[in-house]
Scaffold this motif. Structure first.
Motif, PDB file in Angstrom:
ATOM      1  N   LEU A 116       0.837  -1.199   0.000  1.00 48.70           N
ATOM      2  CA  LEU A 116       0.000   0.000   0.000  1.00 48.70           C
ATOM      3  C   LEU A 116       0.874   1.251   0.000  1.00 48.70           C
ATOM      4  N   GLU A 117       0.407   2.283  -0.703  1.00 46.46           N
ATOM      5  CA  GLU A 117       1.197   3.508  -0.824  1.00 46.46           C
ATOM      6  C   GLU A 117       1.543   4.122   0.543  1.00 46.46           C
ATOM      7  N   GLN A 120       4.429   2.250   1.819  1.00 47.05           N
ATOM      8  CA  GLN A 120       5.650   2.623   1.097  1.00 47.05           C
ATOM      9  C   GLN A 120       6.220   3.902   1.698  1.00 47.05           C
ATOM     10  N   LEU A 121       5.337   4.854   1.971  1.00 46.01           N
ATOM     11  CA  LEU A 121       5.773   6.134   2.542  1.00 46.01           C
ATOM     12  C   LEU A 121       6.347   5.914   3.949  1.00 46.01           C
ATOM     13  N   PHE A 263       8.774  -4.988  -2.650  1.00 49.10           N
ATOM     14  CA  PHE A 263       8.679  -3.574  -2.990  1.00 49.10           C
ATOM     15  C   PHE A 263      10.088  -2.979  -2.952  1.00 49.10           C
ATOM     16  N   ASN A 265      12.052   0.926  -3.880  1.00 50.20           N
ATOM     17  CA  ASN A 265      11.913   2.262  -4.475  1.00 50.20           C
ATOM     18  C   ASN A 265      13.206   2.693  -5.169  1.00 50.20           C
TER      19      ASN A 265
END
Ligand code: MF3
Ligand code: CO
Length: 266
Positions: A116-117, A120-121, A263, A265
């Motif tokens: 979920l975003e 991620q943050l 995930f 980034n």
């Protein structure tokens, strides 16, 4: 008492710290939905023993495993268990090794894609806060400069919760030495950082409330509101005018990127 290490001791701590890093990098290749945290713990322990070291955490104040693996709302000190990991999980893995008389201690939070975003943050903010703290780990500064940098970024800028109950620490012959390194505090406060002090900085960040509760197993720390948490930890040697990070996320991040089930980034 805060111990100052000799250069030779710093190099031995670096060796232990880098073994922790390569253990975490190894685990990054194995992480996928369906694997259990007990399997990860077993791999980590074998890898550490194969490298002529012993897991620092096993039997530390009675802790029963080589690693702490804290999933989702577990903040730290999670027991490896037989539950299968699944997509969307945040998996914080904390590893310590003892080799040649010195400890290394580092942690990294992985996300099983898709993440979920907001999670991620949470991961990026926590990792970024660690590096903001590390930037302050130079001789002449004080512990509070590290603490403030982490708290200010996490709470004031991003409105995430900084866990108060657990802190970073000095590191060397003992896994936990002085000074304590909180992830919250005041600029200019606390002990002065001096050349060749070695500390572990380890922000624990909650998506919601900073408050935590202890599980019935007596170890696992969970968020009070059940929202997710992230944890990154580096070991650093304090020097004049520069930051000497003893552990490394380089191979962890490389393996994270190459593992399409994680995930990343990068
Ligand atoms: N990295 C953790 C810490 O510094 C170590 C886990 S403590 C143990 O607190 F008891 F689980 F070993
Ligand atoms: Co630690």
């Amino acid at each position: 008492m805060i111990l100052i290490k000799t250069n030779a001791e710093v190099e031995l701590i670096r060796e232990s710290a880098l073994l922790v890093s390569s253990t975490l990098a190894e685990l990054a290749t194995l992480l996928k939905p369906g694997i259990t945290t007990a399997m990860l713990d077993k791999h980590a322990e074998e890898y550490i023993l194969d490298n002529k070291a012993v897991p620092s955490f096993k039997n530390y104040h009675g802790y029963p495993f080589a690693t702490c693996i804290s999933v989702n709302d577990a903040v730290v000190h999670g027991f490896p268990n037989n539950n299968e990991l699944k997509e969307g999980d945040l998996v914080s893995i904390d590893v310590g090794v003892y080799k040649n008389g010195y400890h290394g201690d580092s942690a990294y939070t992985f996300g099983l894609a898709p993440v979920l975003e907001m999670h991620q943050l949470l991961m990026s903010v926590t990792k970024a806060s660690l590096y903001l703290g590390l930037e302050k780990a130079i001789a002449g500064n004080r512990v509070g400069d590290i603490s403030f940098a982490i708290q200010d970024f996490t709470e004031r800028k991003h409105h995430f919760g900084v866990v108060r109950e657990l802190v970073g620490h000095g590191l060397g012959k003992q896994l936990h030495e002085d000074p304590q390194v909180p992830n919250y505090g005041k600029k200019g406060a606390g002990p002065k950082l001096r050349d060749n002090m070695v500390i572990a900085i380890e922000p624990m960040t909650n998506l919601g409330t900073r408050d935590v509760i202890y599980d019935t197993d007596g170890w696992t720390v969970r968020t009070k509101d059940g929202k997710f948490s992230a944890h990154y930890e580096h070991d650093v040697c304090v020097k004049r005018g520069r930051v000497d990070i003893l552990s490394s996320f380089e191979n962890i991040e490389l393996n994270e990127k190459n593992n399409t089930l994680l995930f990343s980034n990068y």
